[in-house]
Write a protein that holds these residues in place. Sequence first.
Motif, short mmCIF file in Angstrom:
data_model
loop_
_atom_site.label_atom_id
_atom_site.label_comp_id
_atom_site.label_asym_id
_atom_site.label_seq_id
_atom_site.Cartn_x
_atom_site.Cartn_y
_atom_site.Cartn_z
N SER A 101 5.60 -4.68 9.75
CA SER A 101 4.65 -4.16 8.85
C SER A 101 4.05 -5.28 7.71
O SER A 101 4.95 -6.36 7.64
CB SER A 101 5.50 -2.87 8.17
OG SER A 101 6.48 -3.67 7.11
N ALA A 120 -2.11 -0.59 0.09
CA ALA A 120 -2.31 0.67 -0.36
C ALA A 120 -3.13 1.87 0.61
O ALA A 120 -2.41 2.80 0.86
CB ALA A 120 -2.86 1.04 -1.70
N TYR A 121 -4.16 1.24 1.28
CA TYR A 121 -4.67 1.83 2.28
C TYR A 121 -4.00 2.26 3.18
O TYR A 121 -3.89 3.27 3.95
CB TYR A 121 -5.97 1.19 2.79
CG TYR A 121 -7.28 1.38 2.05
CD1 TYR A 121 -8.07 2.48 2.25
CD2 TYR A 121 -7.65 0.75 1.06
CE1 TYR A 121 -9.10 2.76 1.76
CE2 TYR A 121 -8.72 1.08 0.42
CZ TYR A 121 -9.60 1.87 0.76
OH TYR A 121 -10.76 2.38 0.09
N GLU A 122 -3.22 1.38 3.63
CA GLU A 122 -1.87 1.16 5.04
C GLU A 122 -0.94 2.40 4.36
O GLU A 122 -0.52 3.13 5.47
CB GLU A 122 -1.25 0.05 5.28
CG GLU A 122 -2.10 -1.10 5.66
CD GLU A 122 -2.27 -1.21 7.19
OE1 GLU A 122 -1.16 -0.91 7.91
OE2 GLU A 122 -3.38 -0.87 7.73
N GLU A 123 -0.54 2.44 3.43
CA GLU A 123 0.48 3.47 2.96
C GLU A 123 0.02 4.78 2.33
O GLU A 123 0.63 5.71 2.09
CB GLU A 123 1.41 2.76 1.91
CG GLU A 123 2.11 1.46 2.27
CD GLU A 123 2.83 0.71 1.36
OE1 GLU A 123 2.67 0.77 0.51
OE2 GLU A 123 3.64 -0.18 1.77
N GLY A 124 -1.18 4.89 2.23
CA GLY A 124 -1.90 6.06 2.14
C GLY A 124 -2.01 6.51 0.47
O GLY A 124 -2.07 7.66 0.14
N ASN A 125 -1.76 5.39 -0.41
CA ASN A 125 -1.80 5.70 -1.76
C ASN A 125 -2.74 4.92 -2.58
O ASN A 125 -2.81 4.41 -3.56
CB ASN A 125 -0.36 5.32 -2.46
CG ASN A 125 -0.22 4.15 -2.28
OD1 ASN A 125 -0.39 3.43 -1.46
ND2 ASN A 125 0.80 3.54 -3.23
N GLU A 126 -4.08 4.60 -1.73
CA GLU A 126 -5.16 3.81 -2.42
C GLU A 126 -5.78 4.44 -3.83
O GLU A 126 -6.27 3.41 -4.33
CB GLU A 126 -5.93 3.50 -1.10
CG GLU A 126 -7.05 4.74 -0.90
CD GLU A 126 -6.19 5.56 0.29
OE1 GLU A 126 -7.07 6.34 1.18
OE2 GLU A 126 -5.19 5.40 0.75
N SER A 172 -14.55 9.98 -1.78
CA SER A 172 -13.71 9.57 -0.79
C SER A 172 -13.52 7.86 -0.80
O SER A 172 -14.24 7.12 -1.13
CB SER A 172 -14.35 9.54 0.70
OG SER A 172 -13.35 9.21 1.85
N SER A 173 -12.07 7.36 -0.74
CA SER A 173 -11.81 5.98 -0.58
C SER A 173 -12.24 5.45 0.63
O SER A 173 -12.30 4.07 0.60
CB SER A 173 -10.27 6.03 -0.73
OG SER A 173 -9.60 6.62 0.57
N ARG A 174 -12.71 6.17 1.55
CA ARG A 174 -13.23 5.28 2.74
C ARG A 174 -14.63 5.37 2.96
O ARG A 174 -15.41 6.06 3.83
CB ARG A 174 -12.57 6.00 4.03
CG ARG A 174 -10.90 5.85 3.90
CD ARG A 174 -10.35 6.38 5.23
NE ARG A 174 -8.91 6.16 5.02
CZ ARG A 174 -8.19 5.12 5.14
NH1 ARG A 174 -8.74 3.95 5.62
NH2 ARG A 174 -6.99 5.13 5.00
#
Length: 220
Positions: A101, A120-126, A172-174
């Motif tokens: 990781s 943070a994107y990887e962990e979902g809290n971006e 959206s963050s994406r």
Amino acid sequence: MTYSYDPVMYPELAGGGSLAAALGSAGTKAAGSEFVDLKSSAGPVTALASRGDREVVVGVAVRERGFGLTFTRAGTAIARARTPDLTEAAQATEVWLSGASPRELAARSPAVRLDELLLAYEEGNEVEVAWRLVREGASDDWSSLVEAAYARPQLASMFPVYSHGMFRMLRSSRFTRYDVPYIARTAAGFALDYEGHVLAEGGADDMVEAYLRWLAANPA
């Protein structure tokens, strides 16, 4: 061939014939993958190792000895590192390609620096991390607006972006495009602009209310 590195500074590259060869000699083949040189008009001073959707690109610094590494997954840069130690560069590559990781990579490779927002994107809290970074980095001219926006739950749930003197809160963050207004500084305070049209002017609270009205009138 003319190389864009100093062979005195990088004797192992001259001895190995290329960066890929030198990296391969410095460590075991990374997770079953071999380094390959990337094409360069100035010689093979960038190398790539990959496995599945993971890649590591290693480059050579010119002015002072150092190997720069970029660790990616699915085409997104997750972490970077810089070290003068060729063996450390090879070992960090092995760690990443073996499935570690991002946090494990950083723990096992001291030279690695994680991109906090990408992590943070990887962990979902971006969204949470983006707001913290924006709030911490806001200058005195912007802090009143940023804090006023963050105090409103609807806006605090959106993804904040500050760039080139413009502040937006995205649905959206994406995101792939900006589909909301932006707020800019003016001599008198702030202005809300959408596609070249000024929608409102005033102080921080005025901008927050205007932004919320625009969102209500323009649902996604």
